[in-house]
Design a protein around this motif. Structure first.
Motif, mmCIF file in Angstrom:
data_model
loop_
_atom_site.group_PDB
_atom_site.id
_atom_site.type_symbol
_atom_site.label_atom_id
_atom_site.label_comp_id
_atom_site.label_asym_id
_atom_site.label_seq_id
_atom_site.Cartn_x
_atom_site.Cartn_y
_atom_site.Cartn_z
ATOM 1 N N ALA A 248 -7.216 2.286 10.369
ATOM 2 C CA ALA A 248 -7.649 3.588 10.373
ATOM 3 C C ALA A 248 -8.328 3.658 8.869
ATOM 4 N N ALA A 249 -8.871 5.081 8.881
ATOM 5 C CA ALA A 249 -9.340 5.450 7.588
ATOM 6 C C ALA A 249 -8.530 5.973 6.509
ATOM 7 N N TRP A 250 -7.687 4.865 6.076
ATOM 8 C CA TRP A 250 -6.399 5.294 5.230
ATOM 9 C C TRP A 250 -7.178 6.087 3.842
ATOM 10 N N ASP A 251 -8.188 5.551 3.385
ATOM 11 C CA ASP A 251 -8.715 6.092 2.145
ATOM 12 C C ASP A 251 -9.051 7.553 2.333
ATOM 13 N N GLU A 252 -9.643 8.133 3.529
ATOM 14 C CA GLU A 252 -9.733 9.408 3.734
ATOM 15 C C GLU A 252 -8.425 10.015 3.867
ATOM 16 N N GLY A 253 -7.641 9.464 4.639
ATOM 17 C CA GLY A 253 -6.269 9.990 4.781
ATOM 18 C C GLY A 253 -5.475 10.453 3.612
ATOM 19 N N ILE A 254 -5.481 9.516 2.536
ATOM 20 C CA ILE A 254 -4.816 9.839 1.131
ATOM 21 C C ILE A 254 -5.632 11.028 0.450
ATOM 22 N N ARG A 255 -7.099 10.975 0.677
ATOM 23 C CA ARG A 255 -7.599 12.238 -0.124
ATOM 24 C C ARG A 255 -7.357 13.309 0.513
ATOM 25 N N GLN B 70 -7.379 11.650 -11.199
ATOM 26 C CA GLN B 70 -6.904 10.347 -10.762
ATOM 27 C C GLN B 70 -7.252 10.172 -9.065
ATOM 28 N N ILE B 71 -7.546 11.210 -8.575
ATOM 29 C CA ILE B 71 -7.954 10.843 -7.076
ATOM 30 C C ILE B 71 -8.771 9.691 -6.777
ATOM 31 N N GLU B 72 -10.084 9.547 -7.443
ATOM 32 C CA GLU B 72 -10.973 8.495 -7.018
ATOM 33 C C GLU B 72 -10.389 7.402 -7.570
ATOM 34 N N THR B 73 -9.473 7.039 -8.632
ATOM 35 C CA THR B 73 -8.758 5.853 -8.666
ATOM 36 C C THR B 73 -7.921 5.440 -7.514
ATOM 37 N N LYS B 74 -7.152 6.379 -7.069
ATOM 38 C CA LYS B 74 -6.173 6.395 -5.965
ATOM 39 C C LYS B 74 -7.024 5.660 -4.695
ATOM 40 N N VAL B 75 -7.957 6.626 -4.498
ATOM 41 C CA VAL B 75 -8.860 6.124 -3.040
ATOM 42 C C VAL B 75 -9.442 4.757 -3.505
ATOM 43 N N GLU B 76 -9.785 4.310 -4.612
ATOM 44 C CA GLU B 76 -10.229 2.971 -4.791
ATOM 45 C C GLU B 76 -9.183 1.749 -4.647
ATOM 46 N N ALA B 77 -7.963 2.394 -5.038
ATOM 47 C CA ALA B 77 -6.970 1.458 -4.897
ATOM 48 C C ALA B 77 -6.580 1.117 -3.335
ATOM 49 N N MET B 78 -6.745 2.410 -2.608
ATOM 50 C CA MET B 78 -6.487 1.897 -1.134
ATOM 51 C C MET B 78 -7.642 1.229 -0.612
ATOM 52 N N ARG B 79 -8.862 1.696 -1.010
ATOM 53 C CA ARG B 79 -9.834 0.674 -0.404
ATOM 54 C C ARG B 79 -9.931 -0.795 -0.672
ATOM 55 N N ALA B 80 -8.922 -1.114 -1.687
ATOM 56 C CA ALA B 80 -9.111 -2.710 -1.810
ATOM 57 C C ALA B 80 -8.194 -3.190 -0.781
ATOM 58 N N TYR B 81 -7.608 -2.539 -0.067
ATOM 59 C CA TYR B 81 -6.690 -3.074 1.390
ATOM 60 C C TYR B 81 -7.752 -2.955 2.288
ATOM 61 N N VAL B 82 -8.826 -3.807 2.311
ATOM 62 C CA VAL B 82 -9.885 -4.049 3.201
ATOM 63 C C VAL B 82 -9.356 -4.080 4.771
ATOM 64 N N SER B 83 -8.351 -4.993 4.806
ATOM 65 C CA SER B 83 -7.839 -5.514 6.086
ATOM 66 C C SER B 83 -7.183 -3.966 6.791
ATOM 67 N N GLN B 84 -6.503 -3.144 5.819
ATOM 68 C CA GLN B 84 -5.840 -2.210 6.504
ATOM 69 C C GLN B 84 -6.751 -0.997 6.921
ATOM 70 N N LEU B 85 -7.909 -0.939 6.115
ATOM 71 C CA LEU B 85 -8.862 -0.055 6.748
ATOM 72 C C LEU B 85 -9.514 -0.176 7.884
ATOM 73 N N ASP C 66 0.901 -1.423 0.152
ATOM 74 C CA ASP C 66 -0.053 -0.100 0.074
ATOM 75 C C ASP C 66 0.831 1.294 -0.079
ATOM 76 N N ASP C 67 2.420 1.296 0.267
ATOM 77 C CA ASP C 67 2.855 2.606 0.243
ATOM 78 C C ASP C 67 2.989 2.916 -1.260
ATOM 79 N N ASP C 68 2.989 2.218 -2.320
ATOM 80 C CA ASP C 68 2.857 2.707 -3.632
ATOM 81 C C ASP C 68 1.663 3.426 -3.931
ATOM 82 N N VAL C 69 0.408 3.009 -3.311
ATOM 83 C CA VAL C 69 -0.826 3.667 -3.667
ATOM 84 C C VAL C 69 -0.706 4.992 -2.841
ATOM 85 N N ILE C 70 -0.305 4.788 -1.807
ATOM 86 C CA ILE C 70 -0.449 6.206 -0.621
ATOM 87 C C ILE C 70 0.541 7.291 -1.483
#
Length: 234
Positions: A189-196, A171-186, A15-19
């Motif tokens: 914390a709310a990493w998807d909202e963090g990267i947004r 591309q922000i929605e694509t980036k957030v979608e990719a972060m949300r693929a890491y269901v276990s990491q969410l 997930d570091d690449d996504v973030i």
């Protein structure tokens, strides 16, 4: 950055690449590039995701890569907390670099608070030199040409100074979608909202609005890194 064919992203952890550069990855893919991601260190389990199997976690990684349009994802599965900069792991990365011959390389910036991020920064910069040399023939392939751009990205240790800002408003929605693929990491914390939020902040400070990713310029062809003042590829 027009005409890019091959891009290499080196990430310390899943997930570091996504973030760090997920929006830029999606933008490269949009422009027809082949993007290879190398994830150096394997999964670190926690009590919050211990029920998730290794196969399920690997599927999360693949789903994130698929969301961004990554061409190939390579996992070294080095041990977390026991990670060491060995000759073996250097040669593993050199082998990938010589296969890909990237024009653009992304890696963690050199002043990240996380010690493993700094180690992967060192690993990547050393492997870049090795991959361009006439030595290390055990990796196969020939010495690769120097990338024309090497950029350091931020994860959760924002850079005090950056030299390059990439507009990722599209591309922000694509980036957030990719972060949300890491269901276990969410579950942590709310990493998807963090990267947004981080992308919105970077958009504000670099362009006044929108979303952006910012980078440390580590190499710009044969010219000094300081010659690049900012901008983006459209």
């Amino acid at each position: 950055m027009t005409g890019i064919t091959d891009v290499l992203v080196v990430a310390p952890h899943p997930d570091d690449d996504v973030i760090g550069c997920g929006g830029s990855i999606a933008k490269h893919v949009r422009d027809g590039a082949r993007v290879t991601v190398v994830i150096v260190i394997g999964r670190e389990r926690s009590a919050l995701d211990d029920a998730v199997s290794d196969a399920e976690f690997a599927a999360e990684t693949e789903n994130a890569a698929k969301a961004l349009g990554v061409h190939r994802c390579v996992r070294f599965e080095e041990p977390s907390r026991d990670f060491a900069l060995s000759r073996r792991v250097h040669l593993d990365l050199v082998r990938v670099m010589r296969e890909v011959c990237p024009q653009v390389v992304y890696l963690p910036h050199d002043n990240d608070d996380d010690v493993e991020h700094r180690m992967v920064h060192q690993l990547t910069t050393e492997a870049l030199w090795m991959a361009q040399s006439e030595f290390f023939q055990e990796t196969g392939g020939q010495a690769m040409p120097a990338p024309r751009l090497v950029l350091g990205y931020e994860v959760w240790a924002p850079m005090a100074r950056f030299q390059y800002a990439e507009d990722i408003d599209g591309q922000i929605e694509t980036k957030v979608e990719a972060m949300r693929a890491y269901v276990s990491q969410l579950r942590h914390a709310a990493w998807d909202e963090g990267i947004r939020g981080l992308a919105r902040y970077r958009g504000a400070v670099s362009a006044g609005s929108g979303h952006a990713e910012v980078f440390q310029v580590l190499s710009l062809g044969a010219r000094p890194a300081g010659l690049l003042a900012g901008g983006g590829h459209d």
